[in-house]
Write a protein that holds these residues in place. Sequence first.
Motif, PDB file in Angstrom:
ATOM      1  N   MET A   1      17.375  -1.739 -31.308  1.00  0.00           N
ATOM      2  CA  MET A   1      18.372  -1.735 -32.365  1.00  0.00           C
ATOM      3  C   MET A   1      18.604  -3.130 -32.896  1.00  0.00           C
ATOM      4  O   MET A   1      18.560  -4.101 -32.151  1.00  0.00           O
ATOM      5  CB  MET A   1      19.701  -1.212 -31.812  1.00  0.00           C
TER       6      MET A   1
ATOM      7  N   VAL B   1      18.249   0.401 -24.077  1.00  0.00           N
ATOM      8  CA  VAL B   1      18.531  -0.074 -25.436  1.00  0.00           C
ATOM      9  C   VAL B   1      18.272  -1.579 -25.500  1.00  0.00           C
ATOM     10  O   VAL B   1      18.826  -2.338 -24.711  1.00  0.00           O
ATOM     11  CB  VAL B   1      19.996   0.209 -25.840  1.00  0.00           C
TER      12      VAL B   1
ATOM     13  N   ALA C   1      18.467  -4.945 -27.932  1.00  0.00           N
ATOM     14  CA  ALA C   1      19.031  -5.477 -29.166  1.00  0.00           C
ATOM     15  C   ALA C   1      18.082  -6.546 -29.694  1.00  0.00           C
ATOM     16  O   ALA C   1      17.621  -7.406 -28.954  1.00  0.00           O
ATOM     17  CB  ALA C   1      20.408  -6.068 -28.913  1.00  0.00           C
TER      18      ALA C   1
ATOM     19  N   ARG D   1      17.289  -9.491 -32.743  1.00  0.00           N
ATOM     20  CA  ARG D   1      17.825 -10.350 -33.805  1.00  0.00           C
ATOM     21  C   ARG D   1      16.727 -11.326 -34.202  1.00  0.00           C
ATOM     22  O   ARG D   1      16.136 -11.961 -33.329  1.00  0.00           O
ATOM     23  CB  ARG D   1      18.998 -11.196 -33.313  1.00  0.00           C
TER      24      ARG D   1
ATOM     25  N   ALA E   1      13.444 -11.450 -32.318  1.00  0.00           N
ATOM     26  CA  ALA E   1      13.396 -11.593 -30.855  1.00  0.00           C
ATOM     27  C   ALA E   1      14.368 -10.630 -30.182  1.00  0.00           C
ATOM     28  O   ALA E   1      15.317 -10.140 -30.807  1.00  0.00           O
ATOM     29  CB  ALA E   1      13.735 -13.029 -30.471  1.00  0.00           C
ATOM     30  N   PHE E   2      14.133 -10.371 -28.903  1.00  0.00           N
ATOM     31  CA  PHE E   2      15.039  -9.523 -28.128  1.00  0.00           C
ATOM     32  C   PHE E   2      16.171 -10.380 -27.583  1.00  0.00           C
ATOM     33  O   PHE E   2      15.929 -11.415 -26.969  1.00  0.00           O
ATOM     34  CB  PHE E   2      14.304  -8.866 -26.956  1.00  0.00           C
ATOM     35  N   VAL E   3      17.405  -9.954 -27.806  1.00  0.00           N
ATOM     36  CA  VAL E   3      18.539 -10.731 -27.310  1.00  0.00           C
ATOM     37  C   VAL E   3      19.314  -9.999 -26.220  1.00  0.00           C
ATOM     38  O   VAL E   3      20.175 -10.580 -25.571  1.00  0.00           O
ATOM     39  CB  VAL E   3      19.510 -11.130 -28.445  1.00  0.00           C
ATOM     40  N   ASP E   4      19.029  -8.733 -26.035  1.00  0.00           N
ATOM     41  CA  ASP E   4      19.741  -7.997 -24.991  1.00  0.00           C
ATOM     42  C   ASP E   4      18.876  -6.804 -24.600  1.00  0.00           C
ATOM     43  O   ASP E   4      18.163  -6.247 -25.428  1.00  0.00           O
ATOM     44  CB  ASP E   4      21.099  -7.514 -25.524  1.00  0.00           C
ATOM     45  N   ASP E   5      18.933  -6.432 -23.337  1.00  0.00           N
ATOM     46  CA  ASP E   5      18.089  -5.351 -22.840  1.00  0.00           C
ATOM     47  C   ASP E   5      18.901  -4.614 -21.789  1.00  0.00           C
ATOM     48  O   ASP E   5      19.102  -5.097 -20.686  1.00  0.00           O
ATOM     49  CB  ASP E   5      16.817  -5.952 -22.219  1.00  0.00           C
ATOM     50  N   VAL E   6      19.405  -3.450 -22.165  1.00  0.00           N
ATOM     51  CA  VAL E   6      20.326  -2.743 -21.285  1.00  0.00           C
ATOM     52  C   VAL E   6      19.757  -1.410 -20.862  1.00  0.00           C
ATOM     53  O   VAL E   6      19.466  -0.553 -21.701  1.00  0.00           O
ATOM     54  CB  VAL E   6      21.671  -2.454 -22.015  1.00  0.00           C
ATOM     55  N   ALA E   7      19.589  -1.254 -19.562  1.00  0.00           N
ATOM     56  CA  ALA E   7      19.262   0.070 -19.061  1.00  0.00           C
ATOM     57  C   ALA E   7      20.499   0.909 -19.262  1.00  0.00           C
ATOM     58  O   ALA E   7      21.605   0.497 -18.941  1.00  0.00           O
ATOM     59  CB  ALA E   7      18.895   0.005 -17.590  1.00  0.00           C
TER      60      ALA E   7
END
Lengths: 240, 179
Positions: free
Chosen positions: A42, A215, A217, A219, A222-228
């Motif tokens: 996202m 999910v 995130a 920006r 690049a990937f700034v967050d990676d939440v299982a």
Amino acid sequence: MTGSTVLQARGLSMLYGGERALVRAVDEVDLNVPAGQSLAVMGPSGCGKSTLLYLLGGLQRPTDGEVWLADRRIDTMSERALARLRRDSLGFVFQSFHLMDELTAVENVELAALLAGQSPGRARKRAMYLLDRVGLADRARHLPSALSGGQRQRVAIARALSNEPLVVLADEPTGNLDSAATLDVLRLFEELRTAGQTLVVVTHDPRIAAVADRVIAMRDGAFVDDVASAATGTLYDGRR
Amino acid sequence: MQDVVLAMLAKEPAHGYELRSRLRAALGPLGEAMNAGQIYVTLTRLGKAGLVTSQRAEGLPDRPERRVYVLTPEGQQRVATWLAEVNWPKPDLAEFHLKLVAAATARLADPVTLVDAQRREVLRRLRDAQRAALDRSMDPVAGLLLEGVVLRLRADLEWLEACERLWAQHDPTGRKAGA
Ligand SMILES: Nc1ncnc2c1ncn2[C@@H]1O[C@H](COP(=O)(O)OP(=O)(O)OP(=O)(O)O)[C@@H](O)[C@H]1O
Ligand SMILES: [Mg+2]
């Protein structure tokens, strides 16, 4: 329900433009998608979601980095080999459905199998099975123009499943749909998720998170967050 | 909570457990975490305020604590007032906004990090609400509430994106994006 890595990216980059106006649409992305995972990427408009998906699906070649599907490196493959790989191993779903207007729903779904040389009888049988799976058995002989947006997208999903793909790649699958049609598509993705279909969806729509195991995130490429996606319920927040 | 319990009593007198199951049915999955204690505490308060009275239920010698609750005339008046009231529950965005301002001006924390943490939480809630809404067996009345919850959380996420855009520019150190 997740297993060995099906889709992998290493240092994946896509640069557009010259030295003057360089756009890092995808900027050194590393990604591992295990078999059976349902992943949502996202981020805001222009952050590089579509570009990432096209690179992962071999629709576009990266300026740098590698893409692996199962144990095959795809970013360096010949066009012919890539086309065959997309046909045999990947399923695509797009925001604007991309159905053939002059073909009925069932003809759209069976087309790829026919082009791949499958017998018409078998292709039809499988297409009917898939249309039933997406809840559209009774719309099989309708042209896309006689279907609602949500129904068209479900046909497109049935088509994406026709080759039993290793991975389904979807770009804003709910982007053109209203709330009710979005729910239908989400339900379908949820069924795919529980059935263990590996799925990568890039989207601006946070509701997709409902049908994702994970999910990410994104920006500015690049990937700034990676939440299982945790299993814990947070429905009731205790606020008055 | 008090007004809600009063209104649930307006149709007919009820036991506490009946009130609880009515509430849970109306709330759907959102009501699952509601405990019985809340109802009884509320009923006790309403009794002290003279808005309800209660009588011991007959014919249940094994559960002597069971009481039937009834609205008093004052309670009925209060229900009528509540129904006529126009208000709209609002999440307290001002507090979060001020938190960001304070974090940035006093350099207490990176506002973007705070926004990120908040977004995760909102996204988690949205996911749970949307997942519950996907359940076809959901009672449509309870589903309507979930739809409202989903819409508001989506709006919250949009606002958090706007917060992130602004504070990412204001942050003097710039945003570090790690994979
Ligand atoms: N063919 C192209 N030539 C030059 N720049 C491009 C090209 N395609 C995309 N870009 C740029 O790359 C960046 C990422 O674009 P991309 O379409 O991947 O974003 P997106 O996240 O899918 O956005 P949206 O949510 O609006 O679909 C944008 O800045 C875009 O302008
Ligand atoms: Mg896009």
